[in-house]
Design an enzyme around this catalytic site. Structure first.
Site, PDB file in Angstrom:
ATOM      1  N   ASP A   1      -3.335  -1.124  -3.810  1.00  0.00           N
ATOM      2  CA  ASP A   1      -3.834  -2.252  -4.586  1.00  0.00           C
ATOM      3  C   ASP A   1      -5.061  -1.682  -5.300  1.00  0.00           C
ATOM      4  OD1 ASP A   1      -3.283  -5.396  -4.737  1.00  0.00           O
ATOM      5  OD2 ASP A   1      -5.443  -5.159  -4.774  1.00  0.00           O
TER       6      ASP A   1
ATOM      7  N   LYS B   1      -1.712  -8.139   3.740  1.00  0.00           N
ATOM      8  CA  LYS B   1      -2.675  -7.506   2.829  1.00  0.00           C
ATOM      9  C   LYS B   1      -3.787  -6.894   3.658  1.00  0.00           C
ATOM     10  CE  LYS B   1      -3.080  -7.100  -1.624  1.00  0.00           C
ATOM     11  NZ  LYS B   1      -2.025  -7.203  -2.647  1.00  0.00           N
TER      12      LYS B   1
HETATM   13  N1  GLU Z   1      -0.671  -4.684  -4.152  1.00  0.00           N
HETATM   14  C1  GLU Z   1       0.529  -4.949  -4.852  1.00  0.00           C
HETATM   15  C2  GLU Z   1       0.759  -6.436  -4.920  1.00  0.00           C
HETATM   16  O1  GLU Z   1      -0.173  -7.185  -5.070  1.00  0.00           O
HETATM   17  C3  GLU Z   1       1.690  -4.169  -4.288  1.00  0.00           C
HETATM   18  C4  GLU Z   1       2.028  -4.450  -2.865  1.00  0.00           C
HETATM   19  C5  GLU Z   1       3.114  -3.574  -2.291  1.00  0.00           C
HETATM   20  O2  GLU Z   1       3.731  -2.807  -3.028  1.00  0.00           O
HETATM   21  O3  GLU Z   1       3.342  -3.680  -1.098  1.00  0.00           O
HETATM   22  O4  GLU Z   1       1.849  -6.951  -4.884  1.00  0.00           O
END
Ligand code: GLU
Length: 450
Positions: free
Chosen positions: A166, A126
């Protein structure tokens, strides 16, 4: 509870006392997986849990950008490469003023188990920045994204770490980030980011995937209870991309989303936000106009607006907190219970405080589903986007949607089986944690100690 598990929870709480969100998710996950640790004494021998709560790598970087008036600004960028045991690090970027190391770490930890649940080969990561996109011009966003990627590009790659969107990072930001990556690398590596535009490798159905996936998951829960989604009323929060997807799929299946929320309060639309395409389209407009307020919806469609309040006191069949972390506190949980809600389906990452979650799970007849399972459709379709990019092909929207449905069904089934294996009954929270954990733990053990 298993003494080793408790000791790791205490160690984290003490060591990271200034990272409350991270401590919260560690406590939630480790408490759930205690029975697995009981059954596997070899985990303690290699101190697997302490290793698991320590990101493989986490770094900050400087992001300097110039606003339209010629004033320069400096923000902090983050990337947490939490766990790469089952695949390249994978997870979104969050641009929001309140981004802290604790928030990025909690999201990276959650992502590790969520990605494992999808059944696809993706590790957990993340990132983001303490940058507030509200009110910024398009050119300012572009300059920020370019500067962000200039600092990050050497640490990511299609087989290394694959960021996505996100909160505060949507298709526009991903486009600018990818453009800068391509410029810096001098190569067409579009597998480096997901959630891209459809003209350069974005997967069809990715924008809808998180919302659609959560409704598919809800359908599995309802099926388990012998109920139909048709005619159900749903309370949602937020009005971003995820809630938009929920509204669309709820409408297709004959259910009705009756609340939305924003930083300014919530709206109640008894006819359903999902009643017409015009209403659903308006969510996109609200998101893009930069006001960051939900009252605009009430003004436009003449429905109730409750300033400064959350929608959890509204009587509905299904509650789906789809806005942000720690949105539902104990007093909200009590209202939900008092309204006789049977289905509490988390959508946003960690939307419930731990005490409220325990309280809801303790209610007889109430079914609680955890976000790491419910919202996994988003990252799952990101995984499908990676597959399409590496194979240099494009799947149809129907193909992607079918795969997404299969993945959501499987996540529900795996969670049910994992909870049953440990004698926990229909416990979707414990089941998701256990199923997600087991795969990562096995991969780490088999790869040896490092
Ligand atoms: N931010 C989204 C999540 O919390 C998507 C993450 C992604 O597609 O890599 O899963």
């Amino acid at each position: 509870m298993n003494a080793y598990v408790s000791s790791v929870i205490e160690y984290v709480k003490k060591k990271y006392a200034n990272e409350p969100e991270f401590c919260q998710t560690v406590e939630e996950v480790l408490t759930s997986i205690a029975p697995v640790v009981d059954a596997h004494p070899e985990y303690q021998k290699v101190d697997l849990l302490t290793r698991m709560v320590e990101p493989e790598r986490m770094f900050t970087f400087r992001v300097v950008w110039c606003d339209d008036a010629g004033q320069w600004h400096t923000n902090t960028g983050y990337r947490c490469q939490f766990n790469g045991a089952i695949g390249p690090y994978k997870g979104g970027l969050r641009f929001q003023a309140n981004v802290t190391p604790s928030i990025i770490k909690f999201l990276g930890f959650e992502q590790t188990f969520k990605n494992s649940l999808t059944g696809l080969p993706m590790g957990g990561g993340k990132g983001g920045a303490d940058f507030d996109p509200a009110g910024k011009s398009d050119a300012e966003i572009m300059r920020f994204c370019q500067s962000f990627m200039t600092a990050l590009y050497r640490y990511i790659g299609p087989d290394v770490d694959v960021p996505a969107g996100d909160m505060g990072v949507g298709a526009r930001e991903i486009g600018y980030l990818f453009g800068q990556y391509r410029r810096l690398k001098g190569a067409w590596e579009n597998g480096v980011l997901t959630g891209k535009g459809f003209t350069f490798g974005g997967s069809l159905t990715r924008p809808e995937a998180t919302g659609y996936g959560s409704i598919y998951y809800l359908q599995e829960v309802l099926k388990h209870e012998g109920e139909d989604i048709k005619g159900k009323t749903i309370a949602c929060a937020g009005f971003g991309n995820v809630t938009w997807g929920i509204c669309k799929k709820a409408r297709d299946l004959g259910a009705k989303v009756v609340t939305l929320s924003g930083p300014d309060g919530y709206i109640y639309d008894p006819d359903g936000v999902s009643e017409s395409q015009e209403k659903i389209d308006y969510l996109v407009e609200m998101r893009n106009n930069g006001h960051d307020r939900v009252k605009d919806y009430a003004d436009k469609f003449g429905v109730e607006f409750h300033a400064g309040e959350k929608p959890w006191g509204v009587k509905v069949d299904v509650v789906m907190p789809s806005a942000m972390q720690n949105d539902v506190h104990m007093e909200d949980a009590k209202k939900i219970v008092a309204n006789g809600v049977k289905y509490y389906i988390e959508v946003a990452n960690m939307p419930t405080t731990n005490d409220a979650l325990q309280y809801l799970m303790g209610q007889k007849g109430m079914i609680v589903a955890p976000s790491k399972a419910v919202n996994a459709g988003g990252v799952a379709v990101s995984g499908l986007e990676m597959s399409q990019n590496s194979e240099r092909l494009v799947w149809s929207a129907e193909e992607v949607d079918e795969k997404l449905q299969g993945i959501m069904k499987n996540i529900h089934a795996m969670s049910v089986a994992a909870a049953e294996e440990y004698g926990l009954g229909y416990n979707l929270v414990a089941g998701a944690n256990i199923a997600g954990f087991k795969k990562v733990a096995t991969a780490m053990m088999e790869q040896g100690c490092f």
